[in-house]
Design a protein around this motif. Structure first.
Motif, PDB file in Angstrom:
ATOM      1  N   PHE A  63       0.808  -1.217   0.000  1.00 16.53           N
ATOM      2  CA  PHE A  63       0.000   0.000   0.000  1.00 16.53           C
ATOM      3  C   PHE A  63       0.845   1.272   0.000  1.00 16.53           C
ATOM      4  O   PHE A  63       0.294   2.371  -0.116  1.00 16.53           O
ATOM      5  CB  PHE A  63      -0.935   0.010   1.212  1.00 16.53           C
ATOM      6  N   LYS A  64       2.148   1.134   0.201  1.00 15.77           N
ATOM      7  CA  LYS A  64       3.056   2.285   0.247  1.00 15.77           C
ATOM      8  C   LYS A  64       2.696   3.241   1.386  1.00 15.77           C
ATOM      9  O   LYS A  64       2.865   4.459   1.282  1.00 15.77           O
ATOM     10  CB  LYS A  64       3.029   3.059  -1.077  1.00 15.77           C
ATOM     11  N   THR A  65       2.213   2.687   2.484  1.00 16.42           N
ATOM     12  CA  THR A  65       1.864   3.483   3.650  1.00 16.42           C
ATOM     13  C   THR A  65       1.756   2.581   4.870  1.00 16.42           C
ATOM     14  O   THR A  65       1.504   1.374   4.733  1.00 16.42           O
ATOM     15  CB  THR A  65       0.529   4.227   3.442  1.00 16.42           C
ATOM     16  N   ASN A  66       1.939   3.180   6.040  1.00 17.24           N
ATOM     17  CA  ASN A  66       1.713   2.474   7.301  1.00 17.24           C
ATOM     18  C   ASN A  66       0.418   2.905   7.956  1.00 17.24           C
ATOM     19  O   ASN A  66       0.089   2.456   9.056  1.00 17.24           O
ATOM     20  CB  ASN A  66       2.879   2.735   8.269  1.00 17.24           C
ATOM     21  N   ASP A  67      -0.316   3.782   7.272  1.00 13.77           N
ATOM     22  CA  ASP A  67      -1.531   4.350   7.843  1.00 13.77           C
ATOM     23  C   ASP A  67      -2.738   3.489   7.471  1.00 13.77           C
ATOM     24  O   ASP A  67      -3.525   3.825   6.589  1.00 13.77           O
ATOM     25  CB  ASP A  67      -1.716   5.782   7.334  1.00 13.77           C
ATOM     26  N   PHE A  68      -2.868   2.361   8.132  1.00 17.51           N
ATOM     27  CA  PHE A  68      -4.007   1.472   7.897  1.00 17.51           C
ATOM     28  C   PHE A  68      -4.227   0.614   9.133  1.00 17.51           C
ATOM     29  O   PHE A  68      -3.343   0.493   9.994  1.00 17.51           O
ATOM     30  CB  PHE A  68      -3.786   0.581   6.665  1.00 17.51           C
ATOM     31  N   ALA A  69      -5.407   0.022   9.209  1.00 12.63           N
ATOM     32  CA  ALA A  69      -5.759  -0.854  10.334  1.00 12.63           C
ATOM     33  C   ALA A  69      -6.210  -2.195   9.787  1.00 12.63           C
ATOM     34  O   ALA A  69      -6.985  -2.252   8.827  1.00 12.63           O
ATOM     35  CB  ALA A  69      -6.859  -0.230  11.169  1.00 12.63           C
ATOM     36  N   ILE A  70      -5.722  -3.260  10.389  1.00 11.63           N
ATOM     37  CA  ILE A  70      -6.109  -4.614   9.997  1.00 11.63           C
ATOM     38  C   ILE A  70      -7.186  -5.108  10.962  1.00 11.63           C
ATOM     39  O   ILE A  70      -6.928  -5.254  12.161  1.00 11.63           O
ATOM     40  CB  ILE A  70      -4.906  -5.575  10.042  1.00 11.63           C
ATOM     41  N   PRO A  71      -8.391  -5.340  10.505  1.00 18.87           N
ATOM     42  CA  PRO A  71      -9.451  -5.814  11.412  1.00 18.87           C
ATOM     43  C   PRO A  71      -9.062  -7.136  12.069  1.00 18.87           C
ATOM     44  O   PRO A  71      -8.451  -7.998  11.425  1.00 18.87           O
ATOM     45  CB  PRO A  71     -10.661  -5.993  10.491  1.00 18.87           C
ATOM     46  N   ASP A  72      -9.417  -7.275  13.323  1.00 17.33           N
ATOM     47  CA  ASP A  72      -9.115  -8.524  14.019  1.00 17.33           C
ATOM     48  C   ASP A  72      -9.802  -9.720  13.354  1.00 17.33           C
ATOM     49  O   ASP A  72      -9.305 -10.845  13.429  1.00 17.33           O
ATOM     50  CB  ASP A  72      -9.558  -8.429  15.484  1.00 17.33           C
ATOM     51  N   ASP A  73     -10.947  -9.458  12.735  1.00 18.07           N
ATOM     52  CA  ASP A  73     -11.710 -10.532  12.114  1.00 18.07           C
ATOM     53  C   ASP A  73     -11.505 -10.598  10.599  1.00 18.07           C
ATOM     54  O   ASP A  73     -12.376 -11.093   9.877  1.00 18.07           O
ATOM     55  CB  ASP A  73     -13.195 -10.400  12.430  1.00 18.07           C
ATOM     56  N   LEU A  74     -10.356 -10.118  10.111  1.00 16.44           N
ATOM     57  CA  LEU A  74     -10.102 -10.136   8.672  1.00 16.44           C
ATOM     58  C   LEU A  74     -10.261 -11.532   8.058  1.00 16.44           C
ATOM     59  O   LEU A  74     -10.897 -11.671   7.004  1.00 16.44           O
ATOM     60  CB  LEU A  74      -8.712  -9.582   8.361  1.00 16.44           C
ATOM     61  N   PRO A  75      -9.737 -12.604   8.680  1.00 18.69           N
ATOM     62  CA  PRO A  75      -9.953 -13.938   8.097  1.00 18.69           C
ATOM     63  C   PRO A  75     -11.434 -14.295   7.969  1.00 18.69           C
ATOM     64  O   PRO A  75     -11.846 -14.898   6.972  1.00 18.69           O
ATOM     65  CB  PRO A  75      -9.229 -14.873   9.073  1.00 18.69           C
ATOM     66  N   ASP A  76     -12.232 -13.907   8.978  1.00 23.18           N
ATOM     67  CA  ASP A  76     -13.667 -14.175   8.908  1.00 23.18           C
ATOM     68  C   ASP A  76     -14.326 -13.365   7.789  1.00 23.18           C
ATOM     69  O   ASP A  76     -15.216 -13.863   7.084  1.00 23.18           O
ATOM     70  CB  ASP A  76     -14.345 -13.841  10.237  1.00 23.18           C
ATOM     71  N   LEU A  77     -13.896 -12.116   7.623  1.00 22.20           N
ATOM     72  CA  LEU A  77     -14.447 -11.260   6.571  1.00 22.20           C
ATOM     73  C   LEU A  77     -14.140 -11.834   5.191  1.00 22.20           C
ATOM     74  O   LEU A  77     -14.989 -11.823   4.291  1.00 22.20           O
ATOM     75  CB  LEU A  77     -13.882  -9.844   6.691  1.00 22.20           C
TER      76      LEU A  77
END
Length: 242
Positions: free
Chosen positions: A79-93
């Motif tokens: 993404f060329k940035t560190n400004d993001f959040a990974i949802p805890d439930d990403l695998p479920d999503l």
């Protein structure tokens, strides 16, 4: 090839940000950066902006997302940035999005008239050599599955082989709702290209959720779809190197 109308053109490839392996774009899962900074699945690869591609299964993604995993670093580079959040439930999503995509494909093929339901109709098509894929609800009886598999083997001159349908991790009510029909227990696909499209969607979902969540018979959708020479290439799995 699954696309005989243009065999000379190779399918677009992407590189898994975790395993660094290349595969056809349709065999991987795209992650996109939402306007609010959340990393979300984009399984149809339609979201604008930069994307990151993964070819791992659910368990491997959970490991990569852990404190000592490399998911965040790989996403930052993509993404060329560190400004993001990974949802805890990403695998479920991701699992839910892939399941919805597979169900939507079932619905589209049903409306296009490429699917059969009802054991008798499927058995007749199978014995006439008109079947290109065979699927069963998770709660389908073993006798019914076995009878249809035998009819398919007879219709394709493959008696004595292990050709059989695929039991999906979906029960009758869910399949019935997806197809807009009543009491869907078995599904037969009578169009070769429809079998390829459906196999692609199911393969991505089943490979991501992993064999522990997929009931027997445990074969990929493309393996269960058509006898050799009737469908296309098997799905590519890129799940190593994390």
């Amino acid at each position: 090839m699954r696309h005989p109308r243009n065999d000379t053109v190779a399918a677009p490839t992407r590189t898994c940000i975790l395993g660094r392996e290349q595969a056809a774009r349709g065999a991987l899962i795209r992650l996109a950066l939402a306007p609010d900074g959340q990393v979300l699945p984009d399984v149809r690869a339609k979201a604008p902006g930069r994307g990151a591609w993964i070819g791992v299964n659910r368990a491997e993604l959970i490991a990569a997302a852990g404190p000592k995993g490399k998911l965040r670093g790989a996403l930052a580079r993509a993404f060329k940035t560190n400004d993001f959040a990974i949802p805890d439930d990403l695998p479920d999503l991701i699992a839910a999005a892939l399941e919805r995509n597979a169900l939507d494909r079932l619905g589209l093929e049903s409306r296009a008239g490429t699917l059969l339901t009802g054991a008798e109709r499927i058995e007749a098509a199978a014995r006439e050599g008109k079947l290109h894929a065979l699927y069963h609800a998770a709660d389908a009886g073993a006798d019914g599955r076995g009878r249809l598999a035998q009819a398919w083997r007879v219709g394709t001159d493959r008696e004595g082989s292990d050709l059989k349908g695929l039991a999906l991790p979906l029960n009758r009510p869910i399949l019935s709702m997806a197809l807009g029909r009543e009491n869907v227990v078995h599904i037969g696909v009578t169009d070769r290209m429809a079998a390829a499209r459906l196999g692609d969607a199911l393969d991505r979902w089943l490979q991501f959720i992993g064999p522990e969540l997929t009931p027997a018979p445990c074969e990929t959708a493309s393996q269960g779809a058509s006898p050799p020479g009737q469908s296309g290439q098997p799905a590519v799995t890129t799940r190593r190197g994390i």
